[in-house]
Write an enzyme that holds these catalytic residues in place. Structure first.
Site, PDB file in Angstrom:
ATOM      1  N   ARG A 109       5.255   0.090  -6.243  1.00 26.93           N
ATOM      2  CA  ARG A 109       4.952  -0.631  -5.675  1.00 26.93           C
ATOM      3  C   ARG A 109       4.315  -2.112  -5.182  1.00 26.93           C
ATOM      4  O   ARG A 109       4.920  -2.851  -3.782  1.00 26.93           O
ATOM      5  CB  ARG A 109       4.680   0.455  -3.824  1.00 26.93           C
ATOM      6  CG  ARG A 109       6.097   1.346  -3.682  1.00 26.93           C
ATOM      7  CD  ARG A 109       4.935   2.546  -2.840  1.00 26.93           C
ATOM      8  NE  ARG A 109       5.448   1.641  -1.593  1.00 26.93           N
ATOM      9  CZ  ARG A 109       5.876   2.158   0.302  1.00 26.93           C
ATOM     10  NH1 ARG A 109       6.822   3.002  -0.419  1.00 26.93           N
ATOM     11  NH2 ARG A 109       5.305   1.653   0.962  1.00 26.93           N
TER      12      ARG A 109
ATOM     13  N   HIS B 265      19.565 -35.991  -3.622  1.00 26.22           N
ATOM     14  CA  HIS B 265      18.732 -36.667  -3.026  1.00 26.22           C
ATOM     15  C   HIS B 265      17.360 -36.395  -2.551  1.00 26.22           C
ATOM     16  O   HIS B 265      17.030 -36.550  -1.564  1.00 26.22           O
ATOM     17  CB  HIS B 265      19.722 -35.640  -1.209  1.00 26.22           C
ATOM     18  CG  HIS B 265      20.913 -36.241  -1.311  1.00 26.22           C
ATOM     19  ND1 HIS B 265      21.810 -37.793  -0.746  1.00 26.22           N
ATOM     20  CD2 HIS B 265      21.929 -35.798  -1.533  1.00 26.22           C
ATOM     21  CE1 HIS B 265      22.559 -37.097  -1.228  1.00 26.22           C
ATOM     22  NE2 HIS B 265      23.345 -36.455  -1.876  1.00 26.22           N
TER      23      HIS B 265
ATOM     24  N   TRP C 270      -2.394  -3.250  -1.632  1.00 23.66           N
ATOM     25  CA  TRP C 270      -2.361  -4.503  -1.655  1.00 23.66           C
ATOM     26  C   TRP C 270      -2.989  -5.106  -0.599  1.00 23.66           C
ATOM     27  O   TRP C 270      -2.365  -5.222   0.667  1.00 23.66           O
ATOM     28  CB  TRP C 270      -0.612  -4.349  -1.585  1.00 23.66           C
ATOM     29  CG  TRP C 270      -0.006  -5.793  -1.965  1.00 23.66           C
ATOM     30  CD1 TRP C 270       0.050  -5.960  -3.363  1.00 23.66           C
ATOM     31  CD2 TRP C 270       0.052  -6.808  -1.185  1.00 23.66           C
ATOM     32  NE1 TRP C 270       0.762  -7.203  -3.152  1.00 23.66           N
ATOM     33  CE2 TRP C 270       0.978  -7.184  -1.770  1.00 23.66           C
ATOM     34  CE3 TRP C 270      -0.112  -7.053   0.547  1.00 23.66           C
ATOM     35  CZ2 TRP C 270       1.100  -8.920  -1.041  1.00 23.66           C
ATOM     36  CZ3 TRP C 270       0.635  -8.132   1.243  1.00 23.66           C
ATOM     37  CH2 TRP C 270       1.490  -8.678  -0.167  1.00 23.66           C
TER      38      TRP C 270
ATOM     39  N   GLU D 273       9.313 -14.894 -10.121  1.00 17.26           N
ATOM     40  CA  GLU D 273       8.550 -13.831  -9.494  1.00 17.26           C
ATOM     41  C   GLU D 273       7.627 -12.944 -10.841  1.00 17.26           C
ATOM     42  O   GLU D 273       6.830 -12.397 -10.801  1.00 17.26           O
ATOM     43  CB  GLU D 273       8.808 -13.109  -8.831  1.00 17.26           C
ATOM     44  CG  GLU D 273      10.314 -12.138  -8.873  1.00 17.26           C
ATOM     45  CD  GLU D 273      11.179 -10.897  -7.714  1.00 17.26           C
ATOM     46  OE1 GLU D 273      10.292 -10.425  -6.770  1.00 17.26           O
ATOM     47  OE2 GLU D 273      11.644 -11.140  -8.136  1.00 17.26           O
TER      48      GLU D 273
ATOM     49  N   LYS E 220      14.164 -15.244  -9.869  1.00 19.69           N
ATOM     50  CA  LYS E 220      14.187 -13.936 -10.755  1.00 19.69           C
ATOM     51  C   LYS E 220      12.550 -14.550 -11.600  1.00 19.69           C
ATOM     52  O   LYS E 220      12.099 -14.044 -12.027  1.00 19.69           O
ATOM     53  CB  LYS E 220      15.212 -13.908 -11.891  1.00 19.69           C
ATOM     54  CG  LYS E 220      16.122 -12.311 -11.205  1.00 19.69           C
ATOM     55  CD  LYS E 220      15.666 -10.791 -10.639  1.00 19.69           C
ATOM     56  CE  LYS E 220      14.675 -10.831  -9.880  1.00 19.69           C
ATOM     57  NZ  LYS E 220      15.614 -10.876  -8.345  1.00 19.69           N
TER      58      LYS E 220
ATOM     59  N   LYS F 188       6.712  -3.904  -4.080  1.00 19.72           N
ATOM     60  CA  LYS F 188       8.361  -4.418  -4.166  1.00 19.72           C
ATOM     61  C   LYS F 188       8.364  -3.326  -2.466  1.00 19.72           C
ATOM     62  O   LYS F 188       9.916  -3.895  -2.081  1.00 19.72           O
ATOM     63  CB  LYS F 188       8.225  -2.422  -5.786  1.00 19.72           C
ATOM     64  CG  LYS F 188       9.852  -2.067  -5.301  1.00 19.72           C
ATOM     65  CD  LYS F 188      10.875  -2.571  -5.902  1.00 19.72           C
ATOM     66  CE  LYS F 188      11.848  -2.349  -6.538  1.00 19.72           C
ATOM     67  NZ  LYS F 188      13.171  -3.344  -6.782  1.00 19.72           N
TER      68      LYS F 188
ATOM     69  N   CYS G 133       0.959  -0.898   0.095  1.00 22.00           N
ATOM     70  CA  CYS G 133       0.270  -0.014  -0.059  1.00 22.00           C
ATOM     71  C   CYS G 133       1.212   1.257  -0.197  1.00 22.00           C
ATOM     72  O   CYS G 133       2.261   1.802   0.687  1.00 22.00           O
ATOM     73  CB  CYS G 133      -0.959   0.234   1.491  1.00 22.00           C
ATOM     74  SG  CYS G 133      -1.738  -1.503   1.585  1.00 22.00           S
TER      75      CYS G 133
ATOM     76  N   GLU H 202      18.714 -17.424  -6.083  1.00 21.32           N
ATOM     77  CA  GLU H 202      18.004 -15.641  -6.767  1.00 21.32           C
ATOM     78  C   GLU H 202      17.999 -15.855  -8.406  1.00 21.32           C
ATOM     79  O   GLU H 202      16.918 -15.324  -8.530  1.00 21.32           O
ATOM     80  CB  GLU H 202      19.872 -14.987  -7.048  1.00 21.32           C
ATOM     81  CG  GLU H 202      19.172 -13.278  -7.825  1.00 21.32           C
ATOM     82  CD  GLU H 202      18.067 -12.339  -7.093  1.00 21.32           C
ATOM     83  OE1 GLU H 202      17.623 -12.678  -5.543  1.00 21.32           O
ATOM     84  OE2 GLU H 202      17.721 -11.505  -7.747  1.00 21.32           O
TER      85      GLU H 202
ATOM     86  N   ASN I  62      -1.631   2.076   5.759  1.00 20.07           N
ATOM     87  CA  ASN I  62      -1.196   1.391   5.217  1.00 20.07           C
ATOM     88  C   ASN I  62      -1.368   0.288   6.768  1.00 20.07           C
ATOM     89  O   ASN I  62       0.085   1.207   7.111  1.00 20.07           O
ATOM     90  CB  ASN I  62       0.966   1.657   4.646  1.00 20.07           C
ATOM     91  CG  ASN I  62       1.419   0.943   4.182  1.00 20.07           C
ATOM     92  OD1 ASN I  62       1.537  -0.950   4.068  1.00 20.07           O
ATOM     93  ND2 ASN I  62       2.195   1.212   3.867  1.00 20.07           N
ATOM     94  N   GLY I  63      -0.381  -0.749   6.122  1.00 21.02           N
ATOM     95  CA  GLY I  63      -0.507  -1.989   8.078  1.00 21.02           C
ATOM     96  C   GLY I  63      -1.630  -2.916   7.593  1.00 21.02           C
ATOM     97  O   GLY I  63      -2.099  -3.035   6.634  1.00 21.02           O
TER      98      GLY I  63
END
Ligand code: AGP
Length: 604
Positions: A27, A504, A74, A488, A485, A599, A2, A481, A100-101
């Protein structure tokens, strides 16, 4: 996550709010809205579950007020609907609130205080605005009702902006854990979760603290601290050039940010290494790390992955043991610490709630810390003992690229600084300046291979259901990493795996056609990873490789220039970033704003 914006003063609020929300889109959000109030009593609430461009289209020319609040949501509580979008409002439509929260005890508050009140949304936020309304109806002033409501919120995170239609020029603001800044303009004041949203109004911001409740009017800002006393808060200047966050001629920010990496390396080298190649890091910071007996590195997502590389660099160059932790796990583990710990927080945004929670614990114990971040004056930067800035320029795309490589380069510089101070020969003999120049050149040559990489993305990944990156040691850290990428932004299920561990259990997932990419940059383990790659090929995998030149064979897919073993992630990650980019692009996805992601992750 948010984003919140607010303005009151002598300017057209709508334009400031909407362009602020446009700046916060990066974001990540799923709906948006604004409320604009006018002294003549007319007011406007406009919301959308679409984009900010849709919101803009929905706003008519009559929305001309000079005070208002806006929000990108969000979703946390309640689905993505117009009703759940903010601003939320009280039943009598007197109070409007953006948030926001997360309000953890919203259900208890609803049950205890708001029986019989009609709710029009499923959000935790609506409980707050309905409570304020209730307390005002019982006779309290708006300020007292707001304070009383805040005092009832348990374990909650919030950046609130409240408007009362009976005080059209006033915005009530409160903050706890979630980021919130007040910007001081000429004849108007603004409020925002990220200064980037308001740089076209002001560059001067007020640092507000957790527990503060502020009253923002066109010509004054009153800050009350957690005890209700009027408090002075320091101002700071934000000097980011707003044009640095333009996409230019690029179709997506991610591609621009990938291409910027060679320059980021050069900039870091110029900023933090002198002519002779010695680090120019603050001596107090170097001493603090030198005096520690263990380094604790904390981060989330890509920043955590950069921390895994940093651990290796720090241990090799300084001789001090280091460990790396996922912030959200470390925050509540109550870990056993060494006698003289030093904490390093890695965070592109400097706002990640999980990392911040660890820092809060660290500060309670009065332990020294460093934040390595891309955003000056961000929460983590303000609250840690030391800060080093990544100097990478704004990173807008949700998928982090240049911040990852900048973090690794800066960790190497820091490790060399501490190692030199300790007289470690590995640090003294490390020609980091020369190596970073090789890295910048090498990055440049890889980003120039876009057409070939695009073709490989089409041939191997666009139709794939799953993919694996494998490697050992530092290459394993890059595998994780690289897989992040890919998943996502292209939604291909991908895993990064320690190549020796594959057999294994996980090798059972390899099917004919599964892409498996081996990352091979370390002489000591190159042969082993090649064997592990062969094992997957024997089971039908379509194998690819990212290999350092001196270890390369004719059949390798990507050959990256030779560079010191501690810096290879800076190069081996670039083909993986571009593969993820082109897979997403060829699937017709929104590369910069992948589904479900934000973000800046400002809730735990
Ligand atoms: C990376 O591409 C991410 N989108 C994500 O993992 C990110 O790195 C993480 O949320 C941490 O963010 P920070 O660096 O701003 O703390």
């Amino acid at each position: 996550m948010c984003g919140v914006v607010g303005v009151t003063g002598n300017k057209n609020a709508t334009e400031i709010l909407v362009s602020g929300l446009e700046k916060l889109q990066y974001r990540g959000y799923d709906s948006a809205g604004i409320f604009v109030d006018q002294p003549d009593g007319t007011d406007y609430l406009v919301k959308t579950t679409g984009s900010i461009a849709d919101l803009r289209k929905k706003i008519g020319p009559e929305v001309q007020g000079t005070a208002g609040i806006g929000h990108t949501r969000w979703a946390t509580h309640g689905g993505v609907t117009i009703e759940n979008a903010h601003p939320q409002f009280s039943s009598d439509e007197r109070f409007y609130l953006v948030h926001n929260g997360v309000i953890e005890n919203f259900q208890e508050l609803k049950d205890k205080y708001l029986q019989g009140v009609h709710f029009h949304s499923q959000t935790d936020t609506e409980v707050v605005v309905q409570l304020i309304d209730k307390f005002v109806k019982e006779g309290m002033s708006t300020q007292d009702a707001f304070n009383k409501t805040l005092s009832l919120l348990e374990n909650s995170s919030y950046a609130f902006m409240l408007m009362d239609r009976e005080e059209p020029e006033t915005i009530y603001v409160a903050k706890n854990k979630s980021p919130m800044l007040i910007g001081l303009g000429d004849g108007c004041n603004v409020v925002c979760s990220d200064s980037i949203a308001m740089l076209n109004v002001t560059h001067t911001f007020l640092e507000i603290q957790d527990g503060d409740m502020c009253i923002v009017k066109p010509d004054e800002v009153i800050v009350n601290d957690a005890d209700g006393n009027v408090a002075e808060r320091e101002t700071f200047e934000v000097s980011v050039d707003p044009s640095a966050s333009d996409k230019g001629t690029y179709p997506y920010y991610m591609l621009k940010e990938i291409d910027e990496q060679p320059n980021v390396m050069r900039k870091l080298s110029a900023e933090y290494l002198d002519e002779a190649g010695h680090p120019t890091i603050d001596a107090d910071l170097v001493d603090a790390i030198k005096d520690s007996d263990r380094i604790y590195i904390v981060g989330a997502g890509t920043s955590y992955h950069a921390g895994l590389v940093g651990k290796m660099q720090l241990e090799k160059l300084t001789g001090i043991p280091a460990e790396v932790h996922v912030a959200s796990e470390f925050a509540y583990e109550d870990p056993l610490l060494s006698e003289k710990p030093f904490f390093i927080f890695l965070s592109q945004s400097g706002e990640t709630a999980d990392s911040r929670q660890v820092l809060v614990n660290v500060n309670k114990q009065k332990l020294p810390s460093l934040t390595i971040t891309n955003v000056a004056n961000s929460t983590l930067s303000r609250e840690s003992t030391f800060t080093l800035l990544l100097q990478a320029g704004p990173e807008i795309s949700v998928a982090s690229t240049k911040a990852y490589t900048a973090q690794i380069a800066l960790e190497a510089i820091l490790a060399k600084a501490v190692g030199e101070a300790k007289g470690q020969s590995a640090a003294l003999n490390f020609d980091l300046k020369g190596q970073l120049a090789v890295v910048a050149q090498g990055m440049q040559s890889i980003v120039e291979e876009k057409n070939e990489i695009n073709q490989i993305a089409e041939d191997y990944f666009v139709e794939a259901n799953q993919a694996f990156y494998i490697g050992r040691g530092i290459d394993y850290t890059v595998s994780i990493e690289a897989a992040l990428k890919l998943k996502e932004i292209s939604y291909v299920h991908a895993e990064g795996f320690a190549s020796g561990e594959l057999k294994h259990g996980t090798i059972a997932l390899i099917e004919p056609g599964t892409p498996v990419i081996g990352i091979i940059t370390q002489a000591g383990t190159a042969g082993l990873t090649r064997s592990n790659l062969e094992e997957t090929a024997a089971r039908g995998a379509k194998t690819l490789s990212i290999v350092k030149k001196s270890l390369a064979r004719p059949e390798d897919t990507f050959v990256i220039p030779d560079v010191d073993e501690l810096l290879t992630p800076l190069l081996s990650v670039i083909p993986a970033q571009l593969l993820a980019y082109y897979t997403s692009l060829n699937k017709g996805l929104n590369v910069d704003l992948p589904r479900n992601l934000a973000k800046s992750v400002t809730v735990e």
